[in-house]
Design a protein around this motif. Sequence first.
Motif, PDB file in Angstrom:
ATOM      1  N   ARG A 132      -3.553  43.195   4.796  1.00  0.00           N
ATOM      2  CA  ARG A 132      -3.497  42.581   6.128  1.00  0.00           C
ATOM      3  C   ARG A 132      -2.377  43.208   6.964  1.00  0.00           C
ATOM      4  O   ARG A 132      -2.551  43.437   8.158  1.00  0.00           O
ATOM      5  CB  ARG A 132      -3.280  41.074   6.016  1.00  0.00           C
ATOM      6  CG  ARG A 132      -4.533  40.375   5.570  1.00  0.00           C
ATOM      7  CD  ARG A 132      -4.352  38.877   5.493  1.00  0.00           C
ATOM      8  NE  ARG A 132      -5.620  38.296   5.887  1.00  0.00           N
ATOM      9  CZ  ARG A 132      -5.761  37.268   6.687  1.00  0.00           C
ATOM     10  NH1 ARG A 132      -4.722  36.664   7.171  1.00  0.00           N
ATOM     11  NH2 ARG A 132      -6.953  36.821   6.985  1.00  0.00           N
ATOM     12  N   ARG A 159      -3.903  41.541  -0.948  1.00  0.00           N
ATOM     13  CA  ARG A 159      -4.415  40.951   0.296  1.00  0.00           C
ATOM     14  C   ARG A 159      -3.351  40.984   1.385  1.00  0.00           C
ATOM     15  O   ARG A 159      -3.611  41.385   2.518  1.00  0.00           O
ATOM     16  CB  ARG A 159      -4.842  39.516   0.036  1.00  0.00           C
ATOM     17  CG  ARG A 159      -5.233  38.772   1.288  1.00  0.00           C
ATOM     18  CD  ARG A 159      -5.428  37.294   0.998  1.00  0.00           C
ATOM     19  NE  ARG A 159      -5.815  36.602   2.200  1.00  0.00           N
ATOM     20  CZ  ARG A 159      -5.152  35.594   2.717  1.00  0.00           C
ATOM     21  NH1 ARG A 159      -4.071  35.128   2.124  1.00  0.00           N
ATOM     22  NH2 ARG A 159      -5.568  35.008   3.812  1.00  0.00           N
ATOM     23  N   MET A 190     -12.185  46.282   1.171  1.00  0.00           N
ATOM     24  CA  MET A 190     -11.603  45.686   2.378  1.00  0.00           C
ATOM     25  C   MET A 190     -11.387  46.724   3.475  1.00  0.00           C
ATOM     26  O   MET A 190     -11.511  46.414   4.654  1.00  0.00           O
ATOM     27  CB  MET A 190     -10.270  45.014   2.060  1.00  0.00           C
ATOM     28  CG  MET A 190     -10.385  43.696   1.347  1.00  0.00           C
ATOM     29  SD  MET A 190     -11.221  42.426   2.302  1.00  0.00           S
ATOM     30  CE  MET A 190     -10.066  42.201   3.655  1.00  0.00           C
ATOM     31  N   SER A 191     -11.049  47.955   3.101  1.00  0.00           N
ATOM     32  CA  SER A 191     -10.682  48.949   4.101  1.00  0.00           C
ATOM     33  C   SER A 191     -11.727  50.029   4.312  1.00  0.00           C
ATOM     34  O   SER A 191     -11.815  50.586   5.396  1.00  0.00           O
ATOM     35  CB  SER A 191      -9.371  49.635   3.700  1.00  0.00           C
ATOM     36  OG  SER A 191      -9.574  50.446   2.552  1.00  0.00           O
ATOM     37  N   TYR A 247      -9.412  51.022  10.377  1.00  0.00           N
ATOM     38  CA  TYR A 247     -10.741  50.744   9.844  1.00  0.00           C
ATOM     39  C   TYR A 247     -11.488  52.073   9.817  1.00  0.00           C
ATOM     40  O   TYR A 247     -11.828  52.606  10.849  1.00  0.00           O
ATOM     41  CB  TYR A 247     -11.511  49.762  10.735  1.00  0.00           C
ATOM     42  CG  TYR A 247     -10.896  48.407  10.799  1.00  0.00           C
ATOM     43  CD1 TYR A 247     -10.048  48.068  11.835  1.00  0.00           C
ATOM     44  CD2 TYR A 247     -11.148  47.463   9.822  1.00  0.00           C
ATOM     45  CE1 TYR A 247      -9.470  46.819  11.904  1.00  0.00           C
ATOM     46  CE2 TYR A 247     -10.579  46.215   9.888  1.00  0.00           C
ATOM     47  CZ  TYR A 247      -9.747  45.901  10.931  1.00  0.00           C
ATOM     48  OH  TYR A 247      -9.182  44.664  10.981  1.00  0.00           O
ATOM     49  N   THR A 292     -11.372  40.023   9.282  1.00  0.00           N
ATOM     50  CA  THR A 292     -10.670  40.067   8.002  1.00  0.00           C
ATOM     51  C   THR A 292     -10.847  38.799   7.178  1.00  0.00           C
ATOM     52  O   THR A 292     -11.103  38.868   5.977  1.00  0.00           O
ATOM     53  CB  THR A 292      -9.170  40.339   8.224  1.00  0.00           C
ATOM     54  OG1 THR A 292      -9.048  41.553   8.966  1.00  0.00           O
ATOM     55  CG2 THR A 292      -8.442  40.484   6.911  1.00  0.00           C
ATOM     56  N   ARG A 311     -14.292  38.958   5.734  1.00  0.00           N
ATOM     57  CA  ARG A 311     -14.473  40.101   4.847  1.00  0.00           C
ATOM     58  C   ARG A 311     -13.789  39.864   3.506  1.00  0.00           C
ATOM     59  O   ARG A 311     -14.365  40.130   2.455  1.00  0.00           O
ATOM     60  CB  ARG A 311     -13.897  41.362   5.500  1.00  0.00           C
ATOM     61  CG  ARG A 311     -14.171  42.612   4.722  1.00  0.00           C
ATOM     62  CD  ARG A 311     -13.757  43.884   5.436  1.00  0.00           C
ATOM     63  NE  ARG A 311     -13.227  43.684   6.743  1.00  0.00           N
ATOM     64  CZ  ARG A 311     -12.083  44.215   7.173  1.00  0.00           C
ATOM     65  NH1 ARG A 311     -11.359  44.975   6.388  1.00  0.00           N
ATOM     66  NH2 ARG A 311     -11.650  43.985   8.395  1.00  0.00           N
ATOM     67  N   GLU A 312     -12.572  39.319   3.526  1.00  0.00           N
ATOM     68  CA  GLU A 312     -11.852  39.145   2.266  1.00  0.00           C
ATOM     69  C   GLU A 312     -12.530  38.122   1.361  1.00  0.00           C
ATOM     70  O   GLU A 312     -12.599  38.310   0.146  1.00  0.00           O
ATOM     71  CB  GLU A 312     -10.378  38.815   2.500  1.00  0.00           C
ATOM     72  CG  GLU A 312     -10.102  37.537   3.213  1.00  0.00           C
ATOM     73  CD  GLU A 312      -8.651  37.416   3.668  1.00  0.00           C
ATOM     74  OE1 GLU A 312      -7.889  38.388   3.595  1.00  0.00           O
ATOM     75  OE2 GLU A 312      -8.290  36.313   4.121  1.00  0.00           O
ATOM     76  N   LEU A 315      -3.642  46.824   7.884  1.00  0.00           N
ATOM     77  CA  LEU A 315      -4.736  46.798   8.852  1.00  0.00           C
ATOM     78  C   LEU A 315      -4.252  46.295  10.206  1.00  0.00           C
ATOM     79  O   LEU A 315      -4.663  46.809  11.238  1.00  0.00           O
ATOM     80  CB  LEU A 315      -5.890  45.935   8.342  1.00  0.00           C
ATOM     81  CG  LEU A 315      -6.649  46.473   7.133  1.00  0.00           C
ATOM     82  CD1 LEU A 315      -7.702  45.474   6.679  1.00  0.00           C
ATOM     83  CD2 LEU A 315      -7.284  47.819   7.425  1.00  0.00           C
TER      84      LEU A 315
END
Length: 191
Positions: free
Chosen positions: A72, A68, A27-28, A81, A125, A128-129, A75
């Motif tokens: 979130r 998650r 995710m990151s 990022y 996001t 992506r998740e 981010l």
Amino acid sequence: MLAGDEGALAALYRRRQGSIYRFALQMSGSPALAEDITQEVFLTLMGQGTSYDPARGPLNWFLLGIARNLMRQRLGRERFYTSLEDNPGDQSGISELQTANNPLEELSRNERIEVLRKAVLSLPTRYREVLVLCDLQELSYADAAAVLDCAIGTVRSRLHRARALLIEKMRPAAAEEGATAESAATARCFA
């Protein structure tokens, strides 16, 4: 674990930390952030473990949901990022994909993988998740829906949109790669 048994916590950590770390890394794109999120998930579990309801799903879903939410928050707060290229020594599982047959092929494959990583990290996001959960973590639509706390139809539509966005982001790289291969073939013909 909730009763204070350190052995139970250690066993749970060993069993679940890998999937949490992979999710956070995918995710990151940042190994450091993924490590932080993984630790925070287990700290949250120790403090709020009584909120886990087995009737709502397996513990892994609960832990991925915590990851998650933490991801979130981080981010959103830090706009953090980063690319995995910031940490060139970390190939995160690529070594088993590499072959020693042709160094040029290996370099080309590594470049394509890096372009794909950057494309995945550039997705919004919510796309992506779902891509990370379904395609990289290999969760079913139902499992991903439980982690994301949304309907299965939402997972399907987001995944479809994420894949479409990913294809669009990969097209310029594929066209560039094709042009490079064509110019190399032309150069060999005239050499």
